[in-house]
Design a protein around this motif. Sequence first.
Motif, PDB file in Angstrom:
ATOM      1  N   ARG A 184       0.828  -1.212   0.000  1.00 59.80           N
ATOM      2  CA  ARG A 184       0.000   0.000   0.000  1.00 59.80           C
ATOM      3  C   ARG A 184       0.851   1.246   0.000  1.00 59.80           C
ATOM      4  NH1 ARG A 184      -4.492  -0.534   4.315  1.00 59.80           N
ATOM      5  NH2 ARG A 184      -3.527   1.462   4.600  1.00 59.80           N
ATOM      6  N   LEU A 233       2.115   3.313  -3.166  1.00 61.02           N
ATOM      7  CA  LEU A 233       1.382   4.405  -3.817  1.00 61.02           C
ATOM      8  C   LEU A 233       2.110   5.725  -3.663  1.00 61.02           C
ATOM      9  CD1 LEU A 233      -2.410   4.259  -3.196  1.00 61.02           C
ATOM     10  CD2 LEU A 233      -1.225   4.530  -5.312  1.00 61.02           C
ATOM     11  N   PHE A 272     -12.061   0.273   4.545  1.00 55.39           N
ATOM     12  CA  PHE A 272     -11.138   1.374   4.824  1.00 55.39           C
ATOM     13  C   PHE A 272      -9.804   0.896   5.360  1.00 55.39           C
ATOM     14  CE2 PHE A 272     -15.143   3.708   4.717  1.00 55.39           C
ATOM     15  CZ  PHE A 272     -14.810   4.545   3.680  1.00 55.39           C
ATOM     16  N   ARG A 273      -9.708  -0.392   5.789  1.00 50.38           N
ATOM     17  CA  ARG A 273      -8.379  -0.896   6.100  1.00 50.38           C
ATOM     18  C   ARG A 273      -7.705  -1.405   4.847  1.00 50.38           C
ATOM     19  NH1 ARG A 273      -7.427  -4.567  11.016  1.00 50.38           N
ATOM     20  NH2 ARG A 273      -8.663  -6.009   9.801  1.00 50.38           N
ATOM     21  N   LEU A 288      -8.192  -0.122   1.620  1.00 51.80           N
ATOM     22  CA  LEU A 288      -7.808   0.933   0.674  1.00 51.80           C
ATOM     23  C   LEU A 288      -6.555   1.651   1.178  1.00 51.80           C
ATOM     24  CD1 LEU A 288     -11.105   2.778  -0.271  1.00 51.80           C
ATOM     25  CD2 LEU A 288      -9.779   1.233  -1.666  1.00 51.80           C
ATOM     26  N   PRO A 289      -5.633   1.984   0.289  1.00 50.10           N
ATOM     27  CA  PRO A 289      -4.517   2.827   0.705  1.00 50.10           C
ATOM     28  C   PRO A 289      -5.030   4.209   1.114  1.00 50.10           C
ATOM     29  CG  PRO A 289      -4.089   1.828  -1.421  1.00 50.10           C
ATOM     30  CD  PRO A 289      -5.502   1.540  -1.102  1.00 50.10           C
ATOM     31  N   GLU A 290      -4.331   4.827   2.076  1.00 53.74           N
ATOM     32  CA  GLU A 290      -4.794   6.124   2.591  1.00 53.74           C
ATOM     33  C   GLU A 290      -4.878   7.167   1.484  1.00 53.74           C
ATOM     34  OE1 GLU A 290      -2.414   4.413   3.895  1.00 53.74           O
ATOM     35  OE2 GLU A 290      -2.771   4.129   6.052  1.00 53.74           O
ATOM     36  N   LEU A 291      -3.913   7.104   0.560  1.00 57.60           N
ATOM     37  CA  LEU A 291      -3.875   8.106  -0.509  1.00 57.60           C
ATOM     38  C   LEU A 291      -5.132   8.007  -1.361  1.00 57.60           C
ATOM     39  CD1 LEU A 291      -1.858  10.226  -1.373  1.00 57.60           C
ATOM     40  CD2 LEU A 291      -1.055   8.676  -3.117  1.00 57.60           C
ATOM     41  N   PHE A 329      -8.063  10.756  -2.067  1.00 58.26           N
ATOM     42  CA  PHE A 329      -8.518  11.194  -3.388  1.00 58.26           C
ATOM     43  C   PHE A 329     -10.022  11.016  -3.526  1.00 58.26           C
ATOM     44  CE2 PHE A 329      -4.178  10.511  -5.538  1.00 58.26           C
ATOM     45  CZ  PHE A 329      -3.824  11.792  -5.185  1.00 58.26           C
ATOM     46  N   ALA A 344       1.281  13.437   6.237  1.00 54.94           N
ATOM     47  CA  ALA A 344       2.163  13.914   5.167  1.00 54.94           C
ATOM     48  C   ALA A 344       1.509  13.750   3.805  1.00 54.94           C
ATOM     49  CB  ALA A 344       3.478  13.156   5.196  1.00 54.94           C
ATOM     50  N   LEU A 345       0.548  12.807   3.717  1.00 52.97           N
ATOM     51  CA  LEU A 345      -0.066  12.556   2.412  1.00 52.97           C
ATOM     52  C   LEU A 345      -0.967  13.692   1.963  1.00 52.97           C
ATOM     53  CD1 LEU A 345      -0.977   8.804   2.724  1.00 52.97           C
ATOM     54  CD2 LEU A 345       0.851   9.838   1.432  1.00 52.97           C
TER      55      LEU A 345
END
Lengths: 227, 267
Positions: free
Chosen positions: A215, A218, B96-97, B99-102, B106, B207-208
């Motif tokens: 992950r 990304l 939600f665990r 999916l990547p946070e980024l 988006f 930071a994202l």
Amino acid sequence: MSIAETMIPPQAPPPAPPKPYTLARFFGSVALGVWLAFAVGIFLTIVNGWDPEKFSRYGPSFLSGLGVTLILVISSIPMGAVLSFPVVLGRMSKNRFWSWIAYIYVYFFRGTPLIAQLFLVYYGLGSFRPQLESIGLWWFFRDAWNCALFTFTLNTAAYQAEILRGAIESVPRGQHEGAAALGLPERIAFFKVILPQAMIVALRPYGNEIILMIRARLSSRSLPSST
Amino acid sequence: MSGLSAAIYSGTAGILSIIDPFCGPAGIFRWFASGTLLACGDSGWGDEIAYGFLVTASLAIATLPLGLAIGFFIALAKQSSERSLRLSANIYTTIFRGLPELLTLFIVYYGLQILVQQFLATLGYEEPIEINAFVAGMIALGVVFSAYCSEVLLSAFKAIPQGQYEAGDALGFHRGKTMRLIILPQLIRIALPGLGNLWMALLKDTALVSVVGLPDILRQTGIAARMTKQAFQFFGVACVLFLVLAMISSVVFSALERSTKRAEMRR
């Protein structure tokens, strides 16, 4: 006085009382409905937006992105595992100096965001171009791909070192003492007795770490020409 | 009302400018970095980076209560006797665990914008809407945090024996009071180490949000690095600032852990 001459016929059990319609049930149905609506909406968007032309235009770049991601993961995890061994040794060493160096390394890579580390390596090392050229390493750090691989390896080594250390320390003291009582030298005791038991404990966190790394890939998106 | 909020804003800005650890009267950059690239004011980037630090810290602090509250209710839903509620809570955590946070960011930032715009268009309001990047980051990070938080709280709930609830019943408390007076204090004590880990992850995930244009530490240092071509120095400063945040929070968390464990220590 009357005598009962027939048995009372067996009767069906009384009907179960109707389940009360609670607030929890209401919220549950509402939430399920929302998820169902989302699923249907996403499905419909995909079906309506199905366009072979778009698919042939963006499909290959999606696939190559997947390939880059997979290669980065597959190469950086084992390299990090190899690098984590000396870090663990340093971390558990009796020597103050080595244990401090290893501690600072682990703290830095676990305490800062991966994306900041990537920027530090890719853009930051660019300002040392003359020095890097003079020692002949510039060709390596010029490429975004190499920088990403380098940073991911260092990062995952720090996390894997902590996992491994926790696992080794979770092996009970008696195992060390048992190995010593059998007269095994320390090195053999470590590799044949302690490490196999530590690996059982470490397996699950290792799995988590691999998923987290996939992950985290990304964030390498922000460097040019990778993922 | 606007006068009041302006007064509050200028008041907090005034207080912040006094206690600012970077460019305040006793700031690091003001005393040790004057004349360098990190100087405060127009000659350096010190005040911009200090603002970025403030944005990152306030984003993380604003996300925490949101994520904790959602996560608490998701954890309650997961141990409900109602099947549909359990199922939908589990779907929430899985999504939600996974999916990547980024990607979540988006989806919230761009997707929510489109949704709100379409909703308002059906009402006859045709103007471009822009969601605040801070709010979008708060929602996205809060949702991800709550998904992890619900798992931590669920395992903490399971560690509390059934007898504690029965004791609440025996004392004649109703359910809310049992939760507040008996369960929650023990829950916090059990869940605190896990929540501390999640908070550290949250700090790093902030930071994202720089990719959607919020002027946080990483974005401000990135701008400075591009303008001055001193990338290593500025990204190094960014890493150090994140380390400082991590150190402060580990001190705070160990103090919190000590204070929740003080009942056990006396024995």
